[in-house]
Design an enzyme around this catalytic site. Structure first.
Site, PDB file in Angstrom:
ATOM      1  N   LYS A  22      -8.478  -4.536   2.898  1.00 48.83           N
ATOM      2  CA  LYS A  22      -8.190  -3.170   3.356  1.00 48.83           C
ATOM      3  C   LYS A  22      -7.950  -2.240   2.173  1.00 48.83           C
ATOM      4  O   LYS A  22      -8.491  -1.145   2.111  1.00 48.83           O
ATOM      5  CB  LYS A  22      -6.944  -3.185   4.259  1.00 48.83           C
ATOM      6  N   ASN A  23      -7.121  -2.690   1.233  1.00 53.01           N
ATOM      7  CA  ASN A  23      -6.743  -1.790   0.138  1.00 53.01           C
ATOM      8  C   ASN A  23      -7.867  -1.574  -0.864  1.00 53.01           C
ATOM      9  O   ASN A  23      -7.729  -0.767  -1.780  1.00 53.01           O
ATOM     10  CB  ASN A  23      -5.495  -2.315  -0.586  1.00 53.01           C
ATOM     11  N   CYS A 116       2.455   3.871   6.441  1.00 47.85           N
ATOM     12  CA  CYS A 116       3.671   3.160   6.821  1.00 47.85           C
ATOM     13  C   CYS A 116       4.905   3.892   6.327  1.00 47.85           C
ATOM     14  O   CYS A 116       4.916   4.424   5.223  1.00 47.85           O
ATOM     15  CB  CYS A 116       3.650   1.763   6.218  1.00 47.85           C
ATOM     16  N   ARG A 121       7.141   8.917   0.389  1.00 46.95           N
ATOM     17  CA  ARG A 121       5.909   8.520  -0.312  1.00 46.95           C
ATOM     18  C   ARG A 121       5.223   9.780  -0.819  1.00 46.95           C
ATOM     19  O   ARG A 121       4.256  10.265  -0.240  1.00 46.95           O
ATOM     20  CB  ARG A 121       5.003   7.715   0.614  1.00 46.95           C
ATOM     21  N   ASP A 303       3.636  -5.945  -0.836  1.00 43.09           N
ATOM     22  CA  ASP A 303       3.095  -6.174   0.507  1.00 43.09           C
ATOM     23  C   ASP A 303       3.336  -7.602   1.001  1.00 43.09           C
ATOM     24  O   ASP A 303       3.211  -7.870   2.194  1.00 43.09           O
ATOM     25  CB  ASP A 303       1.586  -5.890   0.532  1.00 43.09           C
ATOM     26  N   ARG A 395      -4.036  -1.770  11.807  1.00 43.32           N
ATOM     27  CA  ARG A 395      -4.446  -1.023  10.618  1.00 43.32           C
ATOM     28  C   ARG A 395      -4.888  -1.970   9.496  1.00 43.32           C
ATOM     29  O   ARG A 395      -5.661  -1.577   8.640  1.00 43.32           O
ATOM     30  CB  ARG A 395      -3.283  -0.153  10.100  1.00 43.32           C
TER      31      ARG A 395
HETATM   32  C1  UD1 Z   1      -1.024   0.959  -2.374  1.00 41.48           C
HETATM   33  C2  UD1 Z   1      -1.382   0.031  -1.239  1.00 41.48           C
HETATM   34  C3  UD1 Z   1      -0.116  -0.512  -0.586  1.00 41.48           C
HETATM   35  C4  UD1 Z   1       0.772  -1.175  -1.630  1.00 41.48           C
HETATM   36  C5  UD1 Z   1       1.029  -0.214  -2.791  1.00 41.48           C
HETATM   37  C6  UD1 Z   1       1.771  -0.848  -3.930  1.00 41.48           C
HETATM   38  C7  UD1 Z   1      -3.446   0.954  -0.479  1.00 41.48           C
HETATM   39  C8  UD1 Z   1      -4.214   1.596   0.615  1.00 41.48           C
HETATM   40  N1  UD1 Z   1      -2.160   0.751  -0.267  1.00 41.48           N
HETATM   41  O1  UD1 Z   1      -0.321   2.067  -1.804  1.00 41.48           O
HETATM   42  O2  UD1 Z   1      -0.507  -1.476   0.384  1.00 41.48           O
HETATM   43  O3  UD1 Z   1       2.000  -1.507  -1.036  1.00 41.48           O
HETATM   44  O4  UD1 Z   1      -0.222   0.265  -3.322  1.00 41.48           O
HETATM   45  O5  UD1 Z   1       1.103  -1.951  -4.406  1.00 41.48           O
HETATM   46  O6  UD1 Z   1      -4.000   0.581  -1.490  1.00 41.48           O
HETATM   47  N2  UD1 Z   1       4.636   7.155  -5.867  1.00 41.48           N
HETATM   48  C9  UD1 Z   1       5.195   8.357  -6.232  1.00 41.48           C
HETATM   49  N3  UD1 Z   1       4.355   9.425  -6.384  1.00 41.48           N
HETATM   50  C10 UD1 Z   1       3.005   9.342  -6.186  1.00 41.48           C
HETATM   51  C11 UD1 Z   1       2.462   8.092  -5.828  1.00 41.48           C
HETATM   52  C12 UD1 Z   1       3.295   7.007  -5.673  1.00 41.48           C
HETATM   53  O7  UD1 Z   1       6.392   8.488  -6.415  1.00 41.48           O
HETATM   54  O8  UD1 Z   1       2.308  10.361  -6.340  1.00 41.48           O
HETATM   55  C13 UD1 Z   1       5.532   5.982  -5.681  1.00 41.48           C
HETATM   56  C14 UD1 Z   1       5.519   5.520  -4.214  1.00 41.48           C
HETATM   57  O9  UD1 Z   1       6.395   6.280  -3.425  1.00 41.48           O
HETATM   58  C15 UD1 Z   1       5.936   4.072  -4.369  1.00 41.48           C
HETATM   59  C16 UD1 Z   1       5.302   3.661  -5.695  1.00 41.48           C
HETATM   60  O10 UD1 Z   1       5.029   4.880  -6.400  1.00 41.48           O
HETATM   61  O11 UD1 Z   1       7.325   3.983  -4.468  1.00 41.48           O
HETATM   62  C17 UD1 Z   1       4.015   2.881  -5.531  1.00 41.48           C
HETATM   63  O12 UD1 Z   1       3.081   3.628  -4.827  1.00 41.48           O
HETATM   64  P1  UD1 Z   1       1.509   3.464  -5.017  1.00 41.48           P
HETATM   65  O13 UD1 Z   1       1.235   2.433  -6.056  1.00 41.48           O
HETATM   66  O14 UD1 Z   1       0.923   4.805  -5.198  1.00 41.48           O
HETATM   67  O15 UD1 Z   1       1.084   2.887  -3.612  1.00 41.48           O
HETATM   68  P2  UD1 Z   1      -0.076   3.379  -2.666  1.00 41.48           P
HETATM   69  O16 UD1 Z   1      -1.297   3.661  -3.470  1.00 41.48           O
HETATM   70  O17 UD1 Z   1       0.419   4.396  -1.722  1.00 41.48           O
END
Ligand code: UD1
Length: 428
Positions: A22-23, A116, A121, A303, A395
Site C-alpha cells: 500500500k505505502n 488514520c 499529522r 506500523d 484501506r
Molecule cells: C508514511 C506511511 C505510514 C507510516 C509512516 C512512518 C504511507 C502512505 N504511509 O506516512 O504508514 O506509518 O510513513 O513510517 O506511506 N511530520 C511532520 N510534518 C510533515 C510530515 C510529517 O511533522 O510535514 C511528522 C508526522 O506527524 C509523524 C512523522 O513526521 O509524526 C512521520 O511522518 P511521515 O514519515 O511523513 O509519515 P507519512 O508519510 O504520513
C-alpha cells in the site's frame, strides 16, 4: 455496518501470498502524473486507498485502466490541478499529488488530507521543501494553493518524513537544475518510487540512502511491479506468532523486515527467510522481548508496533514499547484491554505484561494498524469477538477475512448481525 466476527483459539497455519505494498503503490500512482507518456503498474493491491488514488487521477483528467492487479495510467489529458475535498479527506496519501501536480502543471490546490488519526499529522515539511524549490503557498477558505516555477535547491528535512521525501522527489523532477535532499527517508517504499521513476528515465541518485540528488526532467514511460507489503507481511507474521501457528509467506521481502523478524525470533519463533519468502513457526506461547522502539527505517517500523503488541498480549513476561514516530499511536490499547490484555501507557511508552488468556470482546477499529492488532488479539482470544470500523482495515489489507480463513482462522465477515453458525454456539 460491517463487522468481522472472530472465534479465537485456532493457531493460524498455512501459506499465503503477500500483497503489493500500500505505502508503495500510493506514491507510485501519484507519481504516474509526472510520466510524459504514462505508466503500467503491476501488483496493485485491492484496497480502498488505491481506489481513492485512482479516483483522484481520473478527476484530474488522466485515463486510468485497471485489469486485475495491473493499472495503466495515461496522464497526457491531464487538465485539473484541484483535488476534490472528499478525496483529500479519504486518505493521507492524497497529499502526495501535490509535488507531481506542481512538477507537471506549475500549480496545485488541495485541502488538509485525511488518514488514520495518529495525533496531529501536519504537512509543514512537505510545504517547507516545496517553498525551497520556489513554490508559493497560500491558504484561503480551507484550501491550500501552491504554484510557481520550480528551481533545484538543497533541502534538509528536520525529520526524515516518508511522504515529504516522496513529494519532494516528484516535485524536483519538474524543477530546473538539481535538487539535493538531505536527511531523506530511507524506507524501501521511497526506493521503490525512485526505481519506477528511474525505469522511465528520471535521473535520481542515492536511492535508499539519506542523501538524494534529483536532476530536473520528467520521465517518459515505465512498466513496474510494486514491491511486497512489509506491513501486511508483519501483520500476518504477528497473527501466526500470537496464535502459536505456522506460516509460509510467499512473495515477501525478508530484507525489509529485519527488526520485526528479530523481535519475533526473540519472542521464541523460528523464522527461515528464503528467496522472496518467509517461514515462521511459533511456540504455543511467546515470551517477552527487549524494548521495542519505533524509528524511521531501518529501525522498528511504527506500523508494526500495534500488531506486535497484540501478538505478545499472551506472552510470558513484560515488554516495553516506545512510540517515537507518531505522537499518538496507542489507539488500539483500550480494545486489547477489553480483551483482557494487561497494558499500561504513559505518553510515548506502553508496558505490556503478558496474560495467560485473552477473551472475546466487541471492539471498534479506529485506525488501520490498530484495527489489525484487534484482529490478531481476537484470533488468540477465548470466545467470540466482534470488530467494527472495518473501513480502516479495507484501506490497507486486501481481502483480509479471506486470507485469515485460508490460514484456518474462524472468521466471518457480516454486514448485518451475528452469523448463525456462530450465534447458535456462543454469545459474543
Ligand atoms: C508514511 C506511511 C505510514 C507510516 C509512516 C512512518 C504511507 C502512505 N504511509 O506516512 O504508514 O506509518 O510513513 O513510517 O506511506 N511530520 C511532520 N510534518 C510533515 C510530515 C510529517 O511533522 O510535514 C511528522 C508526522 O506527524 C509523524 C512523522 O513526521 O509524526 C512521520 O511522518 P511521515 O514519515 O511523513 O509519515 P507519512 O508519510 O504520513
Amino acid at each position: 455496518m460491517d463487522y468481522l466476527w472472530i472465534r479465537g483459539g485456532r493457531p493460524l497455519a498455512g501459506e499465503i501470498v503477500c500483497q503489493g505494498a500500500k505505502n508503495s503503490v500510493l506514491p507510485l500512482l501519484a507519481g504516474a502524473i509526472v510520466f510524459r507518456q504514462g505508466c503500467r503498474i503491476h501488483n496493485c493491491p485491492q484496497l480502498t486507498d488505491v481506489e481513492a488514488a485512482l479516483a483522484i487521477l481520473t478527476r484530474l483528467g488522466c485515463r486510468v485502466r485497471r485489469t486485475g492487479g495491473t493499472v495503466e495510467v495515461d496522464p497526457t489529458g491531464l487538465t485539473g490541478n484541484r483535488i476534490p475535498r472528499a478525496l483529500m479527506g479519504a486518505m493521507r496519501s492524497s497529499v502526495l499529488f501535490l509535488g507531481p501536480l506542481l512538477a507537471r502543471t506549475g500549480s496545485c490546490c488541495l485541502c488538509q488530507p485525511g488518514g488514520c488519526p495518529l495525533g496531529s499529522r501536519p504537512i509543514d515539511l512537505h510545504l517547507l521543501g516545496l517553498q525551497a524549490l520556489g513554490a508559493e503557498v497560500e491558504r484561503a477558505e480551507g484550501w491550500l494553493y501552491c504554484r510557481g516555477k520550480l528551481r533545484g535547491a538543497a533541502i534538509t528535512l528536520p525529520f526524515p518524513s516518508v511522504g515529504a521525501t516522496e513529494n519532494l522527489i516528484l516535485a524536483a523532477l519538474g524543477a530546473e537544475g538539481t535538487t539535493t535532499i538531505y536527511n531523506a527517508a530511507r524506507e524501501p517504499e521511497v526506493a521503490d518510487l525512485i526505481a519506477m521513476l528511474s525505469a522511465g528515465g528520471a535521473n535520481i541518485a542515492g536511492g535508499g540512502s539519506a542523501m538524494l540528488q534529483i536532476t530536473g526532467g520528467l520521465p517518459q514511460w515505465a512498466e513496474y511491479r510494486v514491491m511486497p507489503d512489509r506491513m501486511a507481511a508483519a501483520t500476518y507474521l504477528c497473527a501466526a506468532a500470537g496464535t502459536g501457528g505456522e506460516l509460509r509467506l510467499l512473495e515477501a521481502e525478508p530484507r525489509h523486515l529485519q527488526p520485526v523478524l528479530q523481535a519475533l525470533t526473540a519472542a521464541g519463533c523460528t523464522i527461515s527467510p528464503g528467496a522472496g519468502e518467509l517461514h515462521l513457526k511459533a511456540p504455543a506461547r511467546l515470551k517477552a522481548v527487549s524494548p521495542v522502539r519505533t524509528a524511521p527505517y531501518p529501525g522498528f517500523p511504527t506500523d508494526a508496533q500495534a500488531p506486535l503488541m497484540a501478538a505478545l498480549a499472551r506472552s510470558r513476561g513484560v515488554t516495553v514499547f516506545e512510540e517515537n514516530v507518531f505522537a499518538s499511536r496507542y489507539g488500539h490499547v483500550p480494545a486489547l484491554q477489553a480483551m483482557g490484555a494487561n497494558i499500561r501507557t504513559a505518553g510515548a511508552v506502553a508496558a505490556l505484561t503478558g496474560v495467560p488468556e485473552l477473551h472475546g470482546a466487541q471492539v471498534e477499529a479506529t485506525d488501520l494498524r490498530g484495527g489489525a492488532a484487534m484482529v490478531i488479539a481476537a484470533l488468540q482470544a477465548r470466545g467470540i469477538s466482534r470488530i467494527g470500523g472495518l473501513a480502516h482495515l479495507n484501506r490497507g489489507y486486501a481481502d483480509f477475512p479471506r486470507q485469515l480463513e485460508l490460514l484456518g482462522g474462524d472468521v466471518k465477515l457480516e454486514r448485518r448481525g451475528l452469523p448463525d453458525e456462530l450465534g447458535r454456539t456462543e454469545p459474543a
